[in-house]
Each structure stands twice: as structure tokens, then as C-alpha cells.
Motif scaffolding. Structure first.
Motif, PDB file in Angstrom:
ATOM      1  N   GLU A   1       0.850  -1.420   0.009  1.00  0.00           N
ATOM      2  CA  GLU A   1      -0.124   0.083   0.177  1.00  0.00           C
ATOM      3  C   GLU A   1       0.874   1.286   0.057  1.00  0.00           C
ATOM      4  O   GLU A   1       0.684   2.315  -0.762  1.00  0.00           O
ATOM      5  N   SER A   2       2.064   1.194   0.858  1.00  0.00           N
ATOM      6  CA  SER A   2       2.912   2.355   0.909  1.00  0.00           C
ATOM      7  C   SER A   2       3.378   2.554  -0.525  1.00  0.00           C
ATOM      8  O   SER A   2       3.765   3.827  -1.072  1.00  0.00           O
ATOM      9  N   ASP A   3       3.988   1.298  -1.064  1.00  0.00           N
ATOM     10  CA  ASP A   3       4.638   1.812  -2.578  1.00  0.00           C
ATOM     11  C   ASP A   3       3.700   2.178  -3.478  1.00  0.00           C
ATOM     12  O   ASP A   3       4.202   3.163  -4.396  1.00  0.00           O
ATOM     13  N   LEU A   4       2.498   1.702  -3.442  1.00  0.00           N
ATOM     14  CA  LEU A   4       1.560   2.238  -4.352  1.00  0.00           C
ATOM     15  C   LEU A   4       1.112   3.667  -4.293  1.00  0.00           C
ATOM     16  O   LEU A   4       1.064   4.138  -5.362  1.00  0.00           O
ATOM     17  N   LYS A   5       1.154   4.022  -3.068  1.00  0.00           N
ATOM     18  CA  LYS A   5       0.604   5.393  -2.880  1.00  0.00           C
ATOM     19  C   LYS A   5       1.788   6.396  -3.316  1.00  0.00           C
ATOM     20  O   LYS A   5       1.702   7.617  -3.645  1.00  0.00           O
ATOM     21  N   ASN A   6       3.246   5.941  -3.133  1.00  0.00           N
ATOM     22  CA  ASN A   6       4.371   6.750  -3.799  1.00  0.00           C
ATOM     23  C   ASN A   6       4.126   6.737  -5.113  1.00  0.00           C
ATOM     24  O   ASN A   6       4.576   7.883  -5.882  1.00  0.00           O
ATOM     25  N   MET A   7       3.736   5.794  -6.025  1.00  0.00           N
ATOM     26  CA  MET A   7       3.606   5.531  -7.252  1.00  0.00           C
ATOM     27  C   MET A   7       2.520   6.615  -7.788  1.00  0.00           C
ATOM     28  O   MET A   7       2.711   7.211  -9.059  1.00  0.00           O
ATOM     29  N   LEU A   8       1.425   6.846  -6.850  1.00  0.00           N
ATOM     30  CA  LEU A   8       0.522   7.739  -7.510  1.00  0.00           C
ATOM     31  C   LEU A   8       0.839   9.069  -7.711  1.00  0.00           C
ATOM     32  O   LEU A   8       0.386   9.834  -8.540  1.00  0.00           O
ATOM     33  N   THR A   9       2.145   9.548  -7.161  1.00  0.00           N
ATOM     34  CA  THR A   9       2.792  10.866  -7.439  1.00  0.00           C
ATOM     35  C   THR A   9       3.566  10.831  -8.614  1.00  0.00           C
ATOM     36  O   THR A   9       3.748  11.880  -8.944  1.00  0.00           O
ATOM     37  N   ASP A  10       4.047   9.625  -9.069  1.00  0.00           N
ATOM     38  CA  ASP A  10       4.861   9.612 -10.299  1.00  0.00           C
ATOM     39  C   ASP A  10       4.080  10.111 -11.587  1.00  0.00           C
ATOM     40  O   ASP A  10       2.788   9.781 -11.421  1.00  0.00           O
ATOM     41  N   VAL A  11       4.711  10.460 -12.532  1.00  0.00           N
ATOM     42  CA  VAL A  11       3.866  10.682 -13.691  1.00  0.00           C
ATOM     43  C   VAL A  11       3.313   9.573 -14.286  1.00  0.00           C
ATOM     44  O   VAL A  11       2.412   9.919 -15.101  1.00  0.00           O
ATOM     45  N   ASP A  12       3.863   8.358 -14.222  1.00  0.00           N
ATOM     46  CA  ASP A  12       3.190   7.071 -14.925  1.00  0.00           C
ATOM     47  C   ASP A  12       2.044   6.807 -13.902  1.00  0.00           C
ATOM     48  O   ASP A  12       1.208   6.160 -14.737  1.00  0.00           O
TER      49      ASP A  12
END
Length: 478
Positions: A453-464
Motif C-alpha cells: 500500500e505504501s509503495d503504491l501510494k508513492n507511485m501515485l505521485t509519479d508521472v506514470d
């Protein structure tokens, strides 16, 4: 050859011999002219004669303005200014006689008493640059006209600063130019900054994200911003198209809220197993779902799935499938029979909408799990010896073929065994042995869920962003 060095010694050369002067200046590629203080031409080098299409005899001894077929001095003559100030003057002029834009530089040469004895003129043809500048200016004006008739707000930012905004954008704020884009979306400023830097760094052509922006009256609205990399006036920039999606977002948020409430239900037999779920949509409304149904005090039936479509369409399809599933489990508790029956009903009621599912049952009296695949064809079984086993259950999507066959796996479980069911949004984790090993170092399903969950939420800020909806249902047998 360095022009400054020539000018430093030119006074002495003239005093000695005019022939030496000609040789020195003819070796310079720049257009060079030498005048007396009364504007009489002493010399033009070969580059100058070629430029004005005159022979050396035609220019020597003539007044500079006569050489250009005029009968009086030019207005605002920079040569005159250089004589008066005894300083270098420079500027730009258009010469209509030859249809050229010229960059001028006048260097007064003084004698030992400080008197101007002649002027050295250096010219550079900038016609091509000027023409390109005018073309770009005209193109920008035409571009501006096109941009201004757009029904959507359009902006261009350079280094996070607004440099262009069309009429629709100015309806949000009437004074945007020169302001920081992050000022207008304080809730998303950090995320926006990260994404915009990635767009510039990787020259990304199209990304779309939702944000909240603050209007001039401090009202907040939901917007969809589609951004692309471009070069604006020679600088890396980002063009963004902004659409107000406040009403659409309100509807989606309502649908998302209903979805989340449905998925908050606890495991039906809490004394038999511990359940953790993770549910992160790539957009507001997910196409993923899962349900668990209590058959009796020893048996539960569950399903995890992914419907085709996004947004409200996905929400409607999930609601329809929920009805079909709940009807089916009232008369059937065997995953194979449930899947075969749902396959026919999906084809009948949902048309060409295919649905990927993995259906399972846990019989805690027999210590037996049955898992059937239909589009979601893998799950992970973590046994009591800490062996991580990737299991495959083949079967096509529901609704694809009327007479489809679906694989079934039967696993006899023990206390401490763990089962992981997931949609394809998490394939990038569970299909990679190295990544999977890192996640499964977690000792409990709660820890694993929190790490993902933590890693996915960090990915949400990524342009991809997150490519697809991510759903995980994890069970640990007590």
C-alpha cells in the motif's frame, strides 16, 4: 582574426601606410568600413563591397549616405553619436535600398590628443534572423488566436511559471502570467511539482491527472489536466489543457464511496481466518471488486474480479455482477459450478462486457480450499514451511465463450497458511521473483499489505501513476 586587436593598432597603421590598412581589413570576414569624421568613406573591405554590391572605387571618397543613394545623413545616425561621445555605439537598422536588417557597431579611433580622427564601422547582416523572428511572432499570434477559441483552458509553463494562458484559463484567474502554477493547487503542489519535473526530464508527450485548483473567489473545483512537453521560445516547457470535471467527479466520488463501503465488510468467519484487503483504484472509480459470503459456520465462498471499462460504466457493471453473484451463492457453494453458471449469465445480461474473476471456497471443517480461475488465473499459496507457491488456474474471462472450461485447484490447508488473491494491477509485483521475495519477507499479511500500500501510494505521485486498479485479498488461516 581578432577585430579588437586590429582596432588597437589601426591608428598607427593609417599613419604609416594606407596599403597596410587595406591588407589588414581585407583579411577580416566581417563587413568593415572606415570613415572620416565628416562621413567620407576612407575604406571598405572586400566583404563590405560585396555586401553593398559596389566596387572599391565606387565607395572610396564618397559620403556614406551618398554611397547608399541618399542625399542627406541618416536620422539618428549612430556614427554621429560615436563621434560626439567618443565611445563605441551599436544598434540595428533596416536599410530599404537593399532590403536588409543590419546590426551596426561604430568604434571611434582617437589621436594622441583625444580627437576623433576616423570611425571604424562593423556591420553584420541579421536579415535572416529578423525574418525568422517575425515569422515566429506571426506564428505565435496565429497560434494565440487558435488557442483563444478553445473551449478548454490552455496554459504553458516554463520552470513552473505561467507564460501563456488563453481566455478560458483567464476565467479562473484574470492575472496568471508570471505566476507559479503551484500557487493555484496548494493541495497537490508537491505531487504536481514531481510530475512536471518528470515530464520535462523525459520529454513526455501526454499525461492526464486530476487535481483540485483554487479560483479567484477561493472556491475549489476539480479539474482534469492533460499535459505535454514542448519547446516554447527555445525553452523546455509544458502545455496543459484544463477541463472542469467538478460535476463528473461528484458523481464518481459517490460511486467510489458506495464501492468502498461494500468492500469494508469483515471476513464472515473471523474466528477461522484473518483477512486483509488492499483496494487502490488507478482512477476515482475502480473496475475491481471482491466479495465473501458465509454459507454456514464452517464454509465461506468468495470471489475477486475485474470488469472491463472504467468510471461509472465500471461501477454499473460491478453492481450488476454483484446481483448475479449473490443470487448464485444462495443456491450454490461450489466454485466450479458458480463460475460456469456466472459465465452464461454474464454473456446473457452484460453483452460484450467480459469479466475476469477468481472464485474460491474455504471449508474449515474439511480444511480444504477450492480455487477456480476465469481470467484471473493465478494466486499465491504460502504454506506452513514458508514456501511461496505461485499457483495457476486456467480459464477464459466470464462471458467470452458459452461452453468455457475452468481449472480448479484443491488445497488442504493448515493453521498459519496464507492465500493471496489479486487482480492484474499487482502483476508487476507477483510476477517478479525478486520483488515478490522482498514483499514476502513480511511475517504477517498485515505487514505485507501495508508495504504494498505504501509503495503504491508513492507511485501515485509519479508521472506514470498506477497503470491499473490494484486489489489484493489476503487470508491467513488461524
Amino acid at each position: 582574426m581578432n577585430l579588437e586587436r586590429v582596432l588597437n593598432g589601426i591608428r598607427d597603421i593609417i599613419a604609416e601606410n594606407d596599403l597596410n590598412l587595406e591588407r589588414v581589413l581585407n583579411g577580416i570576414e566581417d563587413i568593415i568600413g572606415v570613415y572620416k569624421p565628416d562621413n567620407t568613406i576612407l575604406f571598405y573591405n572586400e566583404a563590405g563591397c560585396d555586401f553593398f554590391k559596389k566596387s572599391y572605387k565606387e565607395v572610396k571618397g564618397k559620403k556614406c549616405y551618398v554611397m547608399r543613394n541618399r542625399n542627406k545623413k541618416c536620422t539618428n545616425c549612430l556614427c554621429e553619436e560615436a563621434i560626439k561621445t567618443k565611445r563605441i555605439t551599436q544598434g540595428e537598422k533596416y536599410i530599404p535600398e537593399i532590403n536588409k536588417y543590419i546590426e551596426y557597431r561604430y568604434n571611434p579611433v582617437l589621436d594622441n590628443s583625444g580627437k576623433v580622427i576616423f570611425i571604424v564601422e562593423q556591420l553584420r547582416d541579421v536579415t535572416e534572423e529578423k525574418s525568422l523572428e517575425n515569422i515566429l511572432k506571426e506564428s505565435e499570434e496565429r497560434y494565440r488566436q487558435i488557442v483563444d477559441i478553445s473551449p478548454d483552458a490552455i496554459i504553458i509553463t516554463v520552470d513552473g511559471e505561467l507564460v501563456l494562458a488563453n481566455k478560458e484559463a483567464l476565467k479562473y484567474h484574470n492575472n496568471l502570467i508570471g505566476k507559479s502554477i503551484y500557487k493555484y493547487s496548494p493541495d497537490f503542489a508537491k505531487t504536481m511539482y514531481t510530475r512536471m519535473n518528470q515530464i520535462l526530464k523525459n520529454k513526455i508527450k501526454k499525461t492526464t491527472f486530476d487535481y483540485k485548483i483554487v479560483l479567484s473567489d477561493n472556491k475549489k473545483i476539480d479539474v482534469e489536466i492533460c499535459s505535454s512537453y514542448l519547446v516554447y521560445k527555445g525553452k523546455p516547457a509544458i502545455l496543459s489543457i484544463i477541463r472542469d470535471i467538478t460535476e463528473r467527479k461528484r458523481e464518481l466520488n459517490s460511486a467510489a464511496k458506495i464501492q468502498k463501503e461494500l468492500l469494508k465488510k469483515p471476513f464472515p468467519l473471523m474466528d477461522k481466518a484473518h483477512m486483509e484487503t488492499l483496494y487502490i483504484p488507478s482512477k476515482t472509480v475502480s473496475g475491481d471488486f471482491f466479495y465473501t459470503h458465509k454459507v454456514n459456520e464452517d464454509l465461506i465462498v468468495g470471489i475477486i474480479g475485474d470488469v472491463s471499462g472504467k468510471g461509472v460504466t465500471a461501477a454499473l457493471n460491478i453492481s450488476a455482477f454483484n446481483v448475479l453473484f449473490n443470487e448464485e451463492v444462495l443456491i450454490n457453494d461450489d466454485p466450479s459450478k458458480i463460475v460456469k453458471s456466472l459465465n452464461k449469465k454474464v454473456a446473457k445480461y452484460l453483452g460484450e462486457r467480459y469479466i475476469a474473476v477468481c472464485c474460491f471456497s474455504f471449508d474449515f471443517k474439511k480444511k480444504e480450499a477450492k480455487i477456480v480461475g476465469a481470467g484471473i488465473n493465478q494466486f499465491i499459496y504460502h504454506d506452513d514451511k514458508c514456501n511461496i507457491k505461485n499457483r495457476i488456474v486456467r480459464g477464459p474471462f466470464l462471458g467470452m465463450f458459452e461452453d468455457s472450461e475452468f481449472d480448479e485447484k484443491i488445497i488442504n490447508f493448515k493453521s498459519g497458511n496464507k492465500f493471496y488473491f489479486f487482480t492484474d494491477g499487482l502483476d508487476f509485483i507477483f510476477d517478479n521473483d525478486e520483488i515478490k521475495e522482498r514483499y514476502f519477507k513480511s511475517s504477517t499479511i498485515t505487514e505485507l499489505k501495508k508495504r504494498i500500500e505504501s509503495d503504491l501510494k508513492n507511485m501515485l505521485t509519479d508521472v506514470d501513476g498506477i497503470k491499473d486498479d490494484c486489489t489484493l485479498l489476503a487470508l491467513e488461516i488461524k
